[in-house]
Write an enzyme that holds these catalytic residues in place. Structure first.
Site, PDB file in Angstrom:
ATOM      1  N   LYS A 111       0.852  -1.380  -0.129  1.00 38.84           N
ATOM      2  CA  LYS A 111       0.001  -0.125  -0.153  1.00 38.84           C
ATOM      3  C   LYS A 111       0.784   1.021  -0.194  1.00 38.84           C
ATOM      4  O   LYS A 111       0.221   2.276  -0.572  1.00 38.84           O
ATOM      5  CB  LYS A 111      -1.098   0.090   1.197  1.00 38.84           C
ATOM      6  CG  LYS A 111      -2.216  -0.892   0.953  1.00 38.84           C
ATOM      7  CD  LYS A 111      -3.317  -0.871   1.905  1.00 38.84           C
ATOM      8  CE  LYS A 111      -4.487  -1.665   1.404  1.00 38.84           C
ATOM      9  NZ  LYS A 111      -5.063  -2.093   2.498  1.00 38.84           N
ATOM     10  N   LYS A 197      -6.550 -10.942 -11.905  1.00 42.17           N
ATOM     11  CA  LYS A 197      -7.948 -11.006 -11.300  1.00 42.17           C
ATOM     12  C   LYS A 197      -8.663  -9.844 -11.547  1.00 42.17           C
ATOM     13  O   LYS A 197      -8.254  -8.556 -11.799  1.00 42.17           O
ATOM     14  CB  LYS A 197      -7.901 -11.463  -9.892  1.00 42.17           C
ATOM     15  CG  LYS A 197      -7.398  -9.993  -9.009  1.00 42.17           C
ATOM     16  CD  LYS A 197      -7.442 -10.369  -7.512  1.00 42.17           C
ATOM     17  CE  LYS A 197      -7.794  -9.134  -6.623  1.00 42.17           C
ATOM     18  NZ  LYS A 197      -8.510  -8.913  -5.585  1.00 42.17           N
ATOM     19  N   LYS A 200     -11.408  -4.003  -8.560  1.00 44.05           N
ATOM     20  CA  LYS A 200     -11.875  -2.371  -8.748  1.00 44.05           C
ATOM     21  C   LYS A 200     -10.812  -1.565  -9.106  1.00 44.05           C
ATOM     22  O   LYS A 200     -11.190  -0.349  -9.559  1.00 44.05           O
ATOM     23  CB  LYS A 200     -12.875  -2.134  -7.749  1.00 44.05           C
ATOM     24  CG  LYS A 200     -12.235  -2.153  -6.316  1.00 44.05           C
ATOM     25  CD  LYS A 200     -13.401  -1.694  -5.379  1.00 44.05           C
ATOM     26  CE  LYS A 200     -12.961  -2.273  -4.140  1.00 44.05           C
ATOM     27  NZ  LYS A 200     -13.725  -2.983  -3.102  1.00 44.05           N
TER      28      LYS A 200
HETATM   29  P1  ADP Z   1     -10.652  -5.320  -5.198  1.00 41.51           P
HETATM   30  O1  ADP Z   1      -9.272  -6.257  -5.373  1.00 41.51           O
HETATM   31  O2  ADP Z   1     -11.466  -5.399  -6.314  1.00 41.51           O
HETATM   32  O3  ADP Z   1     -10.112  -4.160  -4.456  1.00 41.51           O
HETATM   33  P2  ADP Z   1     -11.075  -6.155  -2.395  1.00 41.51           P
HETATM   34  O4  ADP Z   1      -9.805  -6.159  -1.893  1.00 41.51           O
HETATM   35  O5  ADP Z   1     -12.240  -5.142  -1.706  1.00 41.51           O
HETATM   36  O6  ADP Z   1     -11.405  -6.092  -3.761  1.00 41.51           O
HETATM   37  O7  ADP Z   1     -11.791  -7.530  -1.979  1.00 41.51           O
HETATM   38  C1  ADP Z   1     -12.973  -7.908  -1.164  1.00 41.51           C
HETATM   39  C2  ADP Z   1     -13.279  -9.309  -1.231  1.00 41.51           C
HETATM   40  O8  ADP Z   1     -13.700  -9.825  -2.403  1.00 41.51           O
HETATM   41  C3  ADP Z   1     -12.123 -10.040  -0.776  1.00 41.51           C
HETATM   42  O9  ADP Z   1     -12.708 -11.157   0.151  1.00 41.51           O
HETATM   43  C4  ADP Z   1     -11.438 -10.597  -1.838  1.00 41.51           C
HETATM   44  O10 ADP Z   1     -10.908 -11.789  -1.511  1.00 41.51           O
HETATM   45  C5  ADP Z   1     -12.568 -10.849  -2.782  1.00 41.51           C
HETATM   46  N1  ADP Z   1     -12.105 -10.726  -4.143  1.00 41.51           N
HETATM   47  C6  ADP Z   1     -11.761  -9.465  -4.911  1.00 41.51           C
HETATM   48  N2  ADP Z   1     -11.329  -9.650  -6.076  1.00 41.51           N
HETATM   49  C7  ADP Z   1     -11.778 -10.922  -6.442  1.00 41.51           C
HETATM   50  C8  ADP Z   1     -11.489 -11.896  -7.681  1.00 41.51           C
HETATM   51  N3  ADP Z   1     -11.267 -11.405  -8.846  1.00 41.51           N
HETATM   52  N4  ADP Z   1     -11.967 -13.127  -7.631  1.00 41.51           N
HETATM   53  C9  ADP Z   1     -12.206 -13.518  -6.216  1.00 41.51           C
HETATM   54  N5  ADP Z   1     -12.502 -12.996  -5.088  1.00 41.51           N
HETATM   55  C10 ADP Z   1     -12.318 -11.480  -5.130  1.00 41.51           C
END
Ligand code: ADP
Ligand code: TRP
Length: 335
Positions: A111, A197, A200
């Site tokens: 981060k 993956k 957002k």
């Molecule tokens: P992002 O990576 O989009 O910022 P977050 O870190 O806020 O998402 O993740 C929120 C939840 O969603 C977590 O439990 C994370 O493991 C799950 N998650 C995020 N992206 C994926 C993905 N592409 N496939 C499966 N699980 C995901």
């Protein structure tokens, strides 16, 4: 019944990765565990401090949880900042955490890099992020935490804080929480542009499908998904971008549909245009009802307010029992 806790930061729109990776499991677990699900609004301030966006994102995430089937009668659903026992225990836990281990935490380093890249400041809250997360879990003495792999370092730290507290107070007050995966192996929902993956924070706006996307937007994004020039020999191994399309199809289409295109790939008759058209249709059929439910919950602010008030009451009852117990063990009940 065992206690389960999980949360998410309200930092943007919810995509299919969040749904299949996290929210779907929240819904499946609510019948068999004592579940606490919350919105980590304090955590989002470590990197996303803008007031207007925070306000909207919190409400949108709440509406999304409900639209996806989280039932506030079965699970306790609340907003982190509605539970003042959390920042109080966080203050106490800050004295349990070591500066060195916080600086070494891989998610902190990551981060710091992205804040620096975006020319943003690095606040002290970012350093103590894992302390607050440990408190989120231990405030309900939860033993199981459904999260993605990226959160493992935080869970290890939560276990360390629990162990240290127990050692210092010669007690077994806190459990050592474990990451928990409901059902089959962890899912990874791929992005549409073969850039890893679905996320957002991706730079390409077409790489993720959001639960709030309109039908036309979904169709457009799927059409633009990356493919190659097609297989040249039977039963050829699929390159990543093609495997991704199949993975996405497995999430929303029937087994017959997937098998049909798999066979077509294997005998080199596949037409990606047809496959994407089918995927877009199935994706729309999956997302549209959720999107419409999000809209209707989002508009009903009175309902959202009532629900989080009830959630906060239930969460505070559990949190204050833990906080009092912890303070007592620390010798902080003076009279
Ligand atoms: P992002 O990576 O989009 O910022 P977050 O870190 O806020 O998402 O993740 C929120 C939840 O969603 C977590 O439990 C994370 O493991 C799950 N998650 C995020 N992206 C994926 C993905 N592409 N496939 C499966 N699980 C995901
Ligand atoms: N750090 C988690 C994430 O980025 C969000 C979170 C905060 C959380 N506190 C938590 C997750 C407690 C599980 C339990 O996704």
């Amino acid at each position: 019944m065992e206690t389960v806790l999980s949360g998410a930061r309200p930092t943007g729109l919810v995509h299919l990765g969040n749904y299949f990776g996290a929210i779907r499991n929240f819904v499946r677990m609510q019948d068999s565990y004592n579940c606490y699900y919350f919105i980590a609004d304090y955590h989002s301030l470590t990197t996303h401090p803008e007031a207007k966006a925070l306000n909207e994102n919190v409400k949108n995430l709440l509406a999304t949880y409900l639209a996806c089937g989280v039932d506030p009668e079965k699970a306790t659903l609340y907003i982190q900042s509605h539970v003042p026992e959390i920042p109080e225990l966080y203050l106490l836990f800050n004295m349990l955490a070591y500066k060195g281990e916080l600086e070494k935490c891989p998610t902190f380093k990551e981060k710091v890099r992205s804040q620096q890249k975006a020319k943003k400041t690095i606040n002290a809250g970012l350093l103590t992020y894992p302390v607050l997360m440990g408190v989120d879990i231990l405030i309900h003495r939860a033993a199981k935490v459904p999260v993605g792999k990226d959160q493992m370092p935080h869970l290890e730290m939560a276990r360390n804080f629990a162990k240290r507290f127990n050692f210092n107070t010669k007690s077994e007050f806190f459990p050592e929480p474990e990451a928990f995966n409901f059902g089959q192996e962890l899912v990874k929902v791929p992005s549409l542009d073969a850039s890893g993956k679905m996320s957002k924070s991706a730079t390409n706006p077409n790489s993720a499908i959001y639960l709030s996307d309109e039908d036309k937007v979904i169709t457009k994004k799927v059409k633009k998904a990356k493919t190659d020039s097609g297989p040249t020999e039977p039963n050829q191994e699929k390159p990543e971008e093609i495997e991704n399309i199949f993975d996405l199809m497995r999430l929303v289409s029937t087994e017959d549909t997937v098998n049909h295109f798999d066979e077509a790939y294997n005998n080199c008759t596949i037409r990606y245009g047809d496959m994407k058209k089918q995927l877009a249709e199935d994706m729309v059929a999956f997302v549209a009802p959720i999107r419409e439910r999000i809209k209707s919950y989002r508009q009903d602010e009175a309902l959202l307010a009532k629900m989080v008030k009830q959630g906060a009451e239930k969460a505070r009852a559990s949190a204050s029992a833990t906080l009092q117990g912890a303070k007592e063990l620390m010798g902080m009940r003076y009279f």
